[in-house]
Scaffold this active site. Structure first.
Site, PDB file in Angstrom:
ATOM      1  N   GLU A   1       0.828  -1.216   0.000  1.00  0.00           N
ATOM      2  CA  GLU A   1       0.000   0.000   0.000  1.00  0.00           C
ATOM      3  C   GLU A   1       0.862   1.266   0.000  1.00  0.00           C
ATOM      4  O   GLU A   1       0.365   2.353   0.305  1.00  0.00           O
ATOM      5  CB  GLU A   1      -0.940   0.013   1.219  1.00  0.00           C
ATOM      6  CG  GLU A   1      -1.874  -1.172   1.337  1.00  0.00           C
ATOM      7  CD  GLU A   1      -2.895  -1.288   0.211  1.00  0.00           C
ATOM      8  OE1 GLU A   1      -2.925  -0.402  -0.660  1.00  0.00           O
ATOM      9  OE2 GLU A   1      -3.640  -2.288   0.200  1.00  0.00           O
TER      10      GLU A   1
ATOM     11  N   HIS B   1      -2.947   2.222   8.308  1.00  0.00           N
ATOM     12  CA  HIS B   1      -4.047   1.439   7.740  1.00  0.00           C
ATOM     13  C   HIS B   1      -4.202   0.153   8.551  1.00  0.00           C
ATOM     14  O   HIS B   1      -3.202  -0.458   8.953  1.00  0.00           O
ATOM     15  CB  HIS B   1      -3.746   1.106   6.275  1.00  0.00           C
ATOM     16  CG  HIS B   1      -4.585   0.010   5.704  1.00  0.00           C
ATOM     17  ND1 HIS B   1      -5.959   0.126   5.587  1.00  0.00           N
ATOM     18  CD2 HIS B   1      -4.281  -1.231   5.235  1.00  0.00           C
ATOM     19  CE1 HIS B   1      -6.440  -1.000   5.058  1.00  0.00           C
ATOM     20  NE2 HIS B   1      -5.437  -1.845   4.845  1.00  0.00           N
TER      21      HIS B   1
ATOM     22  N   HIS C   1     -13.047  -3.576   3.912  1.00  0.00           N
ATOM     23  CA  HIS C   1     -11.605  -3.850   3.953  1.00  0.00           C
ATOM     24  C   HIS C   1     -10.986  -3.301   5.242  1.00  0.00           C
ATOM     25  O   HIS C   1     -10.358  -4.039   5.996  1.00  0.00           O
ATOM     26  CB  HIS C   1     -10.916  -3.258   2.713  1.00  0.00           C
ATOM     27  CG  HIS C   1      -9.437  -3.475   2.687  1.00  0.00           C
ATOM     28  ND1 HIS C   1      -8.732  -3.740   1.549  1.00  0.00           N
ATOM     29  CD2 HIS C   1      -8.505  -3.467   3.683  1.00  0.00           C
ATOM     30  CE1 HIS C   1      -7.448  -3.901   1.822  1.00  0.00           C
ATOM     31  NE2 HIS C   1      -7.284  -3.734   3.117  1.00  0.00           N
TER      32      HIS C   1
ATOM     33  N   GLU D   1     -17.906  11.784  23.049  1.00  0.00           N
ATOM     34  CA  GLU D   1     -16.767  12.587  22.591  1.00  0.00           C
ATOM     35  C   GLU D   1     -16.344  12.344  21.140  1.00  0.00           C
ATOM     36  O   GLU D   1     -15.404  12.976  20.659  1.00  0.00           O
ATOM     37  CB  GLU D   1     -15.604  12.411  23.565  1.00  0.00           C
ATOM     38  CG  GLU D   1     -15.960  13.098  24.872  1.00  0.00           C
ATOM     39  CD  GLU D   1     -14.914  13.002  25.958  1.00  0.00           C
ATOM     40  OE1 GLU D   1     -13.783  12.617  25.656  1.00  0.00           O
ATOM     41  OE2 GLU D   1     -15.256  13.313  27.098  1.00  0.00           O
TER      42      GLU D   1
ATOM     43  N   HIS E   1      -7.410  -3.134   9.875  1.00  0.00           N
ATOM     44  CA  HIS E   1      -8.687  -3.817   9.612  1.00  0.00           C
ATOM     45  C   HIS E   1      -9.476  -3.977  10.912  1.00  0.00           C
ATOM     46  O   HIS E   1      -9.679  -5.104  11.376  1.00  0.00           O
ATOM     47  CB  HIS E   1      -8.416  -5.211   9.014  1.00  0.00           C
ATOM     48  CG  HIS E   1      -7.545  -5.235   7.802  1.00  0.00           C
ATOM     49  ND1 HIS E   1      -6.893  -6.370   7.359  1.00  0.00           N
ATOM     50  CD2 HIS E   1      -7.233  -4.262   6.891  1.00  0.00           C
ATOM     51  CE1 HIS E   1      -6.210  -6.099   6.257  1.00  0.00           C
ATOM     52  NE2 HIS E   1      -6.392  -4.827   5.963  1.00  0.00           N
TER      53      HIS E   1
END
Ligand code: 13P
Ligand code: ZN
Length: 276
Positions: free
Chosen positions: A122, A145, A216, A175, A147
């Protein structure tokens, strides 16, 4: 020269990856992190003239995005196929410090990836996201990133409309609206590891610090590892409460009026048009 394994940035990076693994956000090789390093951080523990290896930016794919704004910059980044579970135990195999080369098509490896590894698949999405975030916030240094379970679960039962998604998350914990008042970008399912998803993510990153990749995972960006981790952690907590409650009779809610009071109290700028 300082041992990189003793540097604050590396220790924090490893602990962050470890926490992410323990929270169940990074099964197997799921997830990736890139941290833009400051020049003095790098010079303190690495000889910047010693290049261990040159790595093509994209391997088999052609590079078709402009990385010029990042030429000469160094990143600490997770390796493709590497498990977050192992980062803390073996950082020099699972992580690398890379510098974007003058040609904009390859990387100098300054440290790490000791078993011949290379940055996350990525990497294009990360680099494009760094460029996009830096264009609106010069302090941004992290792209993350992962999952997270409940955020993913929510993608299957909630419309992928950005306003509805952000507001339903805001309603789950008092919050939330203060932590991500700018909302959350949502992309439909797209093929990961491609320049296309990188471009789409970066486009959203001009507007949001959080972008959901439907079915994803999620991308987060911030000025440091804690801030970025905290953004994703807050979304994931809200998504968990959503998943625990969405199919039950609802008796109470956090109203727009209550959220307006919070926004005023904390002095944050909420996304235009989101609170009635
Ligand atoms: P990498 O192992 O290449 O970082 O890929 C993991 C991932 O989550 C892809 O979206
Ligand atoms: Zn992923």
């Amino acid at each position: 020269m300082k041992d990189i394994l003793e540097s604050k940035f590396l220790k924090e990076f490893c602990l962050t990856a470890d926490n992410m693994y323990r929270l169940g956000w990074d099964e197997r090789n799921g997830g990736n992190i890139s941290l833009l390093l400051k020049d003095d951080e790098v010079k303190e523990c690495l000889d910047v003239n010693k290049v261990k290896r040159v790595i093509p930016l994209m391997g088999v794919h052609a590079v078709d995005f402009d990385i010029t704004p990042l030429i000469g910059k160094c990143f600490l980044v997770t390796g493709t196929g590497k498990y977050f579970k192992n980062v803390l135990r073996e950082p020099s195999v699972n992580l690398g410090v890379v510098r974007i080369r003058e040609d904009g098509k390859s990387l100098d490896l300054l440290w790490g990836f000791e078993d011949g590894g290379r940055p996350t698949s990525e990497f294009p999405a990360h680099m494009m996201s760094h460029i996009a975030r830096l264009s609106v916030d010069p302090e941004n240094r992290v792209v993350m990133h992962c999952h997270p379970t409940y955020t993913l679960a929510m993608n299957f039962v909630h419309p992928l409309d950005e306003k509805l998604f952000a507001k339903d998350l805001w309603r789950m914990c008092t919050e939330c609206v203060v932590v991500f008042p700018d909302g959350i970008g949502v992309l439909p399912w797209m093929l990961c590891g491609t320049t296309e998803i990188g471009k789409a993510t970066a486009e959203k990153m001009k507007e949001y610090r959080l972008v959901v990749w439907a079915m994803h995972g999620i991308y987060g960006a911030g000025k440091d590892l804690d801030e970025t981790f905290g953004l994703i952690e807050t979304v994931e907590k809200a998504a968990q409460i959503y998943m625990l409650t969405f199919d039950k009779p609802q008796c109470n809610t956090i109203t727009d009026e209550a959220m307006k009071q919070l926004v005023d109290l904390f002095g944050v700028k909420v996304k235009d048009g989101y609170l009635d």
